[in-house]
Design an enzyme around this catalytic site. Structure first.
Site, PDB file in Angstrom:
ATOM      1  CB  VAL A  79      -2.363  -6.963  -0.848  1.00  0.00           C
ATOM      2  CG1 VAL A  79      -1.184  -6.303  -1.542  1.00  0.00           C
ATOM      3  CG2 VAL A  79      -3.257  -5.927  -0.171  1.00  0.00           C
ATOM      4  CB  ALA A 125      -9.093  -6.424  10.335  1.00  0.00           C
ATOM      5  N   GLY A 160       0.831  -1.205   0.000  1.00  0.00           N
ATOM      6  CA  GLY A 160       0.000   0.000   0.000  1.00  0.00           C
ATOM      7  C   GLY A 160       0.861   1.248   0.000  1.00  0.00           C
ATOM      8  CE1 TYR A 184      -8.285   0.537   9.169  1.00  0.00           C
ATOM      9  CE2 TYR A 184      -8.775   1.413  11.349  1.00  0.00           C
ATOM     10  CZ  TYR A 184      -7.942   1.332  10.250  1.00  0.00           C
ATOM     11  OH  TYR A 184      -6.761   2.036  10.235  1.00  0.00           O
ATOM     12  CB  SER A 228      -5.676   1.739  13.458  1.00  0.00           C
ATOM     13  OG  SER A 228      -6.584   2.731  13.915  1.00  0.00           O
ATOM     14  CG  ASN A 234       0.815   1.561   4.742  1.00  0.00           C
ATOM     15  OD1 ASN A 234       0.516   2.209   5.740  1.00  0.00           O
ATOM     16  ND2 ASN A 234       0.430   1.905   3.519  1.00  0.00           N
TER      17      ASN A 234
END
Length: 247
Positions: free
Chosen positions: A56, A149, A14, A146, A134, A82
């Site tokens: 990916v 994960a 990324g 999000y 994060s 990333n």
């Protein structure tokens, strides 16, 4: 500070925009041989940073991307996972396919690339793997797909770090807070409703501003260097005080 990274090979997933791009350029500034992958080439890179296009979230694509990257720059010394992104809505309204897609992008891609670099790092008796997670992998917040994960990614980081430290391989994660860059969601929201977003910043970020991609990149480069030789299995928040956690 001389981080002693000159000549190291670095692969950033990324890596054509935002935080990933800043990371790639920061390693290049240190004299590293850098390659990146992304679904599309967002911006022009210096000619010595090859961009391998691919998705990916797909197993076979990850295998192909890795082969192309190593063919271009050689065995990988430093891997930066990333690639990531958010999808879905409230849990009840989010499909199982969306949950699966979120994990393929944010989690399984990192697990797979980490496994792919391990044989070469073990043969060389050193290496660094850094996951870009994060603050919403460390605490509640963001969309569930999000959040879940990224939490799994932090857990994986610690598990892998404990397995491979004795072979000279360090594995860490960084947990950015809200970062502003031209192609990101925060810029889009800021354009749509500047008053609301500026109020969010003042209420939620003690630093009083968004983070910059380069501020995340600086921490990643440090963690990949020998200056962080005693750091492994860690999740380091880089957020201007935004996180609500006290550890």
């Amino acid at each position: 500070m001389n981080l002693q990274l000159k000549g190291k090979t670095v692969f950033v997933t990324g890596g054509t925009k935002g935080i990933g791009r800043a990371i790639a350029l920061a390693f290049a500034d240190e004299g590293c041989k850098v390659a990146v992958c992304a679904r599309r080439e967002e911006e022009t890179f210096p000619t010595d940073i090859p961009v391998i296009l691919g998705d990916v979230t797909k197993f076979e694509e990850r295998e192909r991307i890795f082969q192309e990257v190593t063919a271009r720059i050689g065995p990988i010394d430093i891997l930066i996972n990333n690639a990531g992104g958010s999808n879905g809505a409230e849990i009840e309204k989010t499909t199982m396919d969306e949950f699966q897609q979120a994990f393929e992008l944010n989690y399984f891609s990192a697990v797979h690339f980490s496994k792919l670099v391990l044989p070469g790092m073990k043969a060389n008796k050193e290496g660094a793997i850094i996951q870009v997670s994060s603050i919403f992998g460390r605490e509640s917040g963001g969309k569930a797909t999000y959040n879940n994960a990224k939490a799994a990614l932090i857990s994986f980081t610690k598990a892998l770090a404990d397995e491979v430290m004795h072979e000279g391989i360090r594995v860490n994660s960084v947990a950015p807070g809200s970062v502003l860059h031209p192609t990101g969601n925060w810029q889009k929201r800021l354009n749509e409703n500047p008053e609301k977003i500026n109020q969010f910043v003042q209420t939620n970020i003690p630093a009083g501003r968004f983070g910059k991609p380069e501020e995340i990149a600086d921490v990643v480069v440090f963690l990949a260097s020998s200056k962080a030789s005693w750091v492994t299995g860690s999740s380091l928040q880089v957020d201007g005080g935004q996180s609500k956690m006290n550890m």
